[in-house]
Motif scaffolding. Structure first.
Motif, PDB file in Angstrom:
ATOM      1  N   HIS A  94      38.283 -61.777 139.437  1.00  0.00           N
ATOM      2  CA  HIS A  94      38.790 -63.037 139.973  1.00  0.00           C
ATOM      3  C   HIS A  94      37.612 -63.697 140.671  1.00  0.00           C
ATOM      4  O   HIS A  94      37.129 -63.194 141.691  1.00  0.00           O
ATOM      5  N   ARG A  95      37.139 -64.799 140.127  1.00  0.00           N
ATOM      6  CA  ARG A  95      35.874 -65.350 140.620  1.00  0.00           C
ATOM      7  C   ARG A  95      35.854 -66.872 140.528  1.00  0.00           C
ATOM      8  O   ARG A  95      36.854 -67.511 140.225  1.00  0.00           O
ATOM      9  N   PHE A  96      34.662 -67.380 140.740  1.00  0.00           N
ATOM     10  CA  PHE A  96      34.410 -68.824 140.710  1.00  0.00           C
ATOM     11  C   PHE A  96      34.181 -69.272 139.251  1.00  0.00           C
ATOM     12  O   PHE A  96      33.887 -68.442 138.380  1.00  0.00           O
ATOM     13  N   PRO A  97      34.298 -70.582 138.995  1.00  0.00           N
ATOM     14  CA  PRO A  97      34.088 -71.083 137.631  1.00  0.00           C
ATOM     15  C   PRO A  97      32.643 -70.871 137.154  1.00  0.00           C
ATOM     16  O   PRO A  97      31.752 -70.593 137.950  1.00  0.00           O
ATOM     17  N   PHE A  98      32.441 -71.049 135.859  1.00  0.00           N
ATOM     18  CA  PHE A  98      31.081 -70.987 135.309  1.00  0.00           C
ATOM     19  C   PHE A  98      30.188 -71.993 136.026  1.00  0.00           C
ATOM     20  O   PHE A  98      30.595 -73.129 136.292  1.00  0.00           O
ATOM     21  N   LEU A  99      28.955 -71.553 136.301  1.00  0.00           N
ATOM     22  CA  LEU A  99      27.984 -72.448 136.931  1.00  0.00           C
ATOM     23  C   LEU A  99      27.477 -73.454 135.896  1.00  0.00           C
ATOM     24  O   LEU A  99      27.667 -73.267 134.695  1.00  0.00           O
ATOM     25  N   VAL A 100      26.795 -74.488 136.397  1.00  0.00           N
ATOM     26  CA  VAL A 100      26.170 -75.454 135.491  1.00  0.00           C
ATOM     27  C   VAL A 100      24.889 -74.825 134.938  1.00  0.00           C
ATOM     28  O   VAL A 100      24.124 -74.215 135.682  1.00  0.00           O
ATOM     29  N   LYS A 101      24.670 -74.939 133.641  1.00  0.00           N
ATOM     30  CA  LYS A 101      23.486 -74.361 132.986  1.00  0.00           C
ATOM     31  C   LYS A 101      22.640 -75.465 132.360  1.00  0.00           C
ATOM     32  O   LYS A 101      23.112 -76.589 132.166  1.00  0.00           O
ATOM     33  N   VAL A 102      21.417 -75.091 132.013  1.00  0.00           N
ATOM     34  CA  VAL A 102      20.491 -76.052 131.419  1.00  0.00           C
ATOM     35  C   VAL A 102      21.108 -76.611 130.129  1.00  0.00           C
ATOM     36  O   VAL A 102      21.556 -75.848 129.267  1.00  0.00           O
ATOM     37  N   ASP A 103      21.172 -77.927 130.022  1.00  0.00           N
ATOM     38  CA  ASP A 103      21.769 -78.628 128.862  1.00  0.00           C
ATOM     39  C   ASP A 103      23.275 -78.339 128.719  1.00  0.00           C
ATOM     40  O   ASP A 103      23.848 -78.590 127.650  1.00  0.00           O
ATOM     41  N   ASN A 104      23.891 -77.791 129.759  1.00  0.00           N
ATOM     42  CA  ASN A 104      25.344 -77.517 129.736  1.00  0.00           C
ATOM     43  C   ASN A 104      25.774 -76.666 128.542  1.00  0.00           C
ATOM     44  O   ASN A 104      26.899 -76.796 128.038  1.00  0.00           O
ATOM     45  N   TRP A 105      24.897 -75.762 128.122  1.00  0.00           N
ATOM     46  CA  TRP A 105      25.203 -74.983 126.909  1.00  0.00           C
ATOM     47  C   TRP A 105      26.465 -74.145 127.073  1.00  0.00           C
ATOM     48  O   TRP A 105      27.188 -73.892 126.115  1.00  0.00           O
ATOM     49  N   ASN A 106      26.753 -73.739 128.329  1.00  0.00           N
ATOM     50  CA  ASN A 106      27.880 -72.812 128.533  1.00  0.00           C
ATOM     51  C   ASN A 106      29.238 -73.512 128.598  1.00  0.00           C
ATOM     52  O   ASN A 106      30.236 -72.882 128.894  1.00  0.00           O
ATOM     53  N   ARG A 107      29.266 -74.815 128.313  1.00  0.00           N
ATOM     54  CA  ARG A 107      30.549 -75.534 128.339  1.00  0.00           C
ATOM     55  C   ARG A 107      31.287 -75.444 127.006  1.00  0.00           C
ATOM     56  O   ARG A 107      32.409 -75.917 126.880  1.00  0.00           O
ATOM     57  N   PHE A 108      30.660 -74.833 126.005  1.00  0.00           N
ATOM     58  CA  PHE A 108      31.267 -74.809 124.671  1.00  0.00           C
ATOM     59  C   PHE A 108      31.318 -73.393 124.112  1.00  0.00           C
ATOM     60  O   PHE A 108      30.307 -72.683 124.091  1.00  0.00           O
ATOM     61  N   SER A 109      32.487 -73.003 123.629  1.00  0.00           N
ATOM     62  CA  SER A 109      32.670 -71.654 123.087  1.00  0.00           C
ATOM     63  C   SER A 109      31.735 -71.386 121.913  1.00  0.00           C
ATOM     64  O   SER A 109      31.282 -70.256 121.711  1.00  0.00           O
ATOM     65  N   GLN A 110      31.454 -72.420 121.158  1.00  0.00           N
ATOM     66  CA  GLN A 110      30.534 -72.291 120.020  1.00  0.00           C
ATOM     67  C   GLN A 110      29.177 -71.736 120.489  1.00  0.00           C
ATOM     68  O   GLN A 110      28.545 -70.938 119.804  1.00  0.00           O
ATOM     69  N   ASN A 111      28.762 -72.156 121.673  1.00  0.00           N
ATOM     70  CA  ASN A 111      27.455 -71.724 122.190  1.00  0.00           C
ATOM     71  C   ASN A 111      27.499 -70.361 122.872  1.00  0.00           C
ATOM     72  O   ASN A 111      26.505 -69.639 122.886  1.00  0.00           O
ATOM     73  N   THR A 112      28.646 -70.075 123.486  1.00  0.00           N
ATOM     74  CA  THR A 112      28.702 -68.846 124.301  1.00  0.00           C
ATOM     75  C   THR A 112      29.277 -67.664 123.534  1.00  0.00           C
ATOM     76  O   THR A 112      29.038 -66.515 123.885  1.00  0.00           O
ATOM     77  N   GLY A 113      30.080 -67.968 122.488  1.00  0.00           N
ATOM     78  CA  GLY A 113      30.859 -66.917 121.824  1.00  0.00           C
ATOM     79  C   GLY A 113      32.282 -66.903 122.368  1.00  0.00           C
ATOM     80  O   GLY A 113      33.125 -66.152 121.903  1.00  0.00           O
ATOM     81  N   GLY A 114      32.533 -67.738 123.392  1.00  0.00           N
ATOM     82  CA  GLY A 114      33.833 -67.732 124.079  1.00  0.00           C
ATOM     83  C   GLY A 114      33.715 -66.891 125.342  1.00  0.00           C
ATOM     84  O   GLY A 114      32.952 -65.919 125.397  1.00  0.00           O
ATOM     85  N   THR A 115      34.487 -67.257 126.356  1.00  0.00           N
ATOM     86  CA  THR A 115      34.400 -66.584 127.662  1.00  0.00           C
ATOM     87  C   THR A 115      34.529 -65.064 127.549  1.00  0.00           C
ATOM     88  O   THR A 115      33.837 -64.309 128.237  1.00  0.00           O
ATOM     89  N   LEU A 116      35.416 -64.593 126.675  1.00  0.00           N
ATOM     90  CA  LEU A 116      35.686 -63.152 126.609  1.00  0.00           C
ATOM     91  C   LEU A 116      34.550 -62.400 125.924  1.00  0.00           C
ATOM     92  O   LEU A 116      34.431 -61.185 126.062  1.00  0.00           O
TER      93      LEU A 116
END
Ligand SMILES: NC(=O)c1ccc[n+]([C@@H]2O[C@H](COP(=O)([O-])OP(=O)(O)OC[C@H]3O[C@@H](n4cnc5c(N)ncnc54)[C@H](O)[C@@H]3O)[C@@H](O)[C@H]2O)c1
Length: 358
Positions: free
Chosen positions: A158-180
């Motif tokens: 139970h934590r805080f939201p994702f931080l802001v990353k360079v070019d906002n790459w972590n805002r899209f599942s396509q880039n991250t693989g999805g949160t899980l």
């Protein structure tokens, strides 16, 4: 070889944490860094300040790999770049530590596992939660038989939201693989390690219900899941559960880990305060076990010293020609559960791991 020349590809938040880790390892000379953004290369130089002699900086990772300046490399770029970077690194005999998740898809992870079989240099995957003192303490107790045969394990983050990353790459599942996959691969790795068996079935429920709902980028609205429950069944009959909320920064602990065996239970909290708790069914008693941070850790970073320990052990493995402690197989299996969990959520059904070509 007693001294290792190390380069870092990707000098954002995690790359700079690794630079600080590496500064604290006497066997390491940081010789080169690479980042596509000049501002990030400058940040790396600022991070290093007077700690090292002038280093070479490259905009293109290929120039770093071809420079002849490094004996080992750390990759701390966005998740979606890991596969292509590893493919390029695997064209060389340079040992690598790659940040988690190893890749964003199961297929890419499998391709890396196969490629690693043909390579002699080591690949170490940055699943550093294993090295956090409370987690390492819990695993030690569990594997010494302190609670009998493991039956259940739960991890609550139970934590805080994702931080802001360079070019906002972590805002899209396509880039991250999805949160899980992106962040929970850490927890699935711990479950795999604790259970000591392979997952066979995953059932998950989750969604994006609170965070980033009003964030619209050029590529469209942010689509990252912010809460989920994930149940995993293993071949040896153990079941595990992840309880993730990324809008719960008000809690006492960021992570709570519980393992229950047939004779007792162990509880660990992160960050915790140097203790874990061992309960026994027979006596109905609970006692505290001290789990201090390794005093050799010179840099605590954002991960309570764990990323320092993984860097140190990676360096030791390279210098003494040892196998990696966190392998590409570990990288693969930590992603498999996350990917299956996303599939379970998307398709509203339990997912069999046998559906993947593993
Ligand atoms: N182990 C952990 O607990 C932990 C914590 C945070 C992040 N991470 C992982 O570390 C990696 C980086 O995350 P971050 O938080 O530092 O992100 P970040 O956005 O802060 O940094 C990423 C950096 O990579 C650079 N970059 C992008 N593409 C590149 C390329 N092709 N070559 C060179 N540089 C490139 C970016 O310019 C940026 O500076 C991710 O894989 C993330 O999942 C791990």
């Amino acid at each position: 070889m007693s001294q290792l020349r190390v380069g870092v590809i990707g000098t954002g938040m995690m790359g700079c944490e690794h630079l600080r880790n590496l500064i604290g390892i006497p066997e390491v000379t940081i010789t080169a860094i690479s980042d596509i953004h000049e501002q990030q290369r400058e940040w790396a130089k600022h991070t290093l300040k007077d700690s090292v002699s002038p280093i070479a900086t490259f905009a293109d990772h290929q120039d770093l790999l071809n420079s002849g300046l490094i004996d080992a490399v750390l990759v701390a770029t966005p998740n979606f770049t890991h596969k292509a970077l590893l493919d390029d690194i695997f064209e060389t005999d340079i040992p690598v530590m790659v940040e988690k998740p190893m890749c964003t898809t199961v297929a890419d992870c499998i391709s890396i596992v196969h490629a690693q079989e043909k390579r002699s240099a080591i690949t170490w995957v940055g699943l550093e939660y294993r090295y956090m003192a409370p987690v390492a303490g819990l695993l030690r107790q569990l594997h010494s038989g302190a609670v009998g045969n493991l039956k259940m394990m739960s991890i609550r983050e139970h934590r805080f939201p994702f931080l802001v990353k360079v070019d906002n790459w972590n805002r899209f599942s396509q880039n991250t693989g999805g949160t899980l996959v992106e962040k929970c691969c850490h927890f699935f790795d711990l479950m795999n390690l604790a259970v000591g068996s392979r997952p066979v079935r995953v059932l998950a429920s989750g969604g994006q219900d609170v965070n980033h709902l009003d964030e619209i980028y050029d590529a469209g609205p942010s689509d990252i899941l912010d809460n989920a429950y994930v149940i995993t069944e293993y071949a040896n009959g153990v079941r595990t559960m992840l309880d993730l909320s990324m809008f719960a920064e008000g809690g006492q602990h960021e992570q709570e880990i519980t393992v229950v065996g047939d004779t007792g239970k162990i509880e660990a909290f992160i960050p915790g305060n140097g203790k874990i708790f061992l309960g026994q069914r027979a006596s109905r008693s609970v006692h505290e076990i001290e789990v201090p941070v390794d005093p050799d850790v010179t840099h605590m970073g954002f991960h309570f010293g764990a990323s320092y320990i993984e860097c140190k052990r990676f360096v030791d493995a390279v210098l003494s020609n040892k196998a990696p402690e966190v392998t590409v197989a570990d990288g693969l299996w930590s992603v498999v559960i996350g990917a299956a969990a996303h599939k379970s959520i998307d398709e509203r059904r339990p997912v069999l791991i046998s559906e993947y070509d593993l």
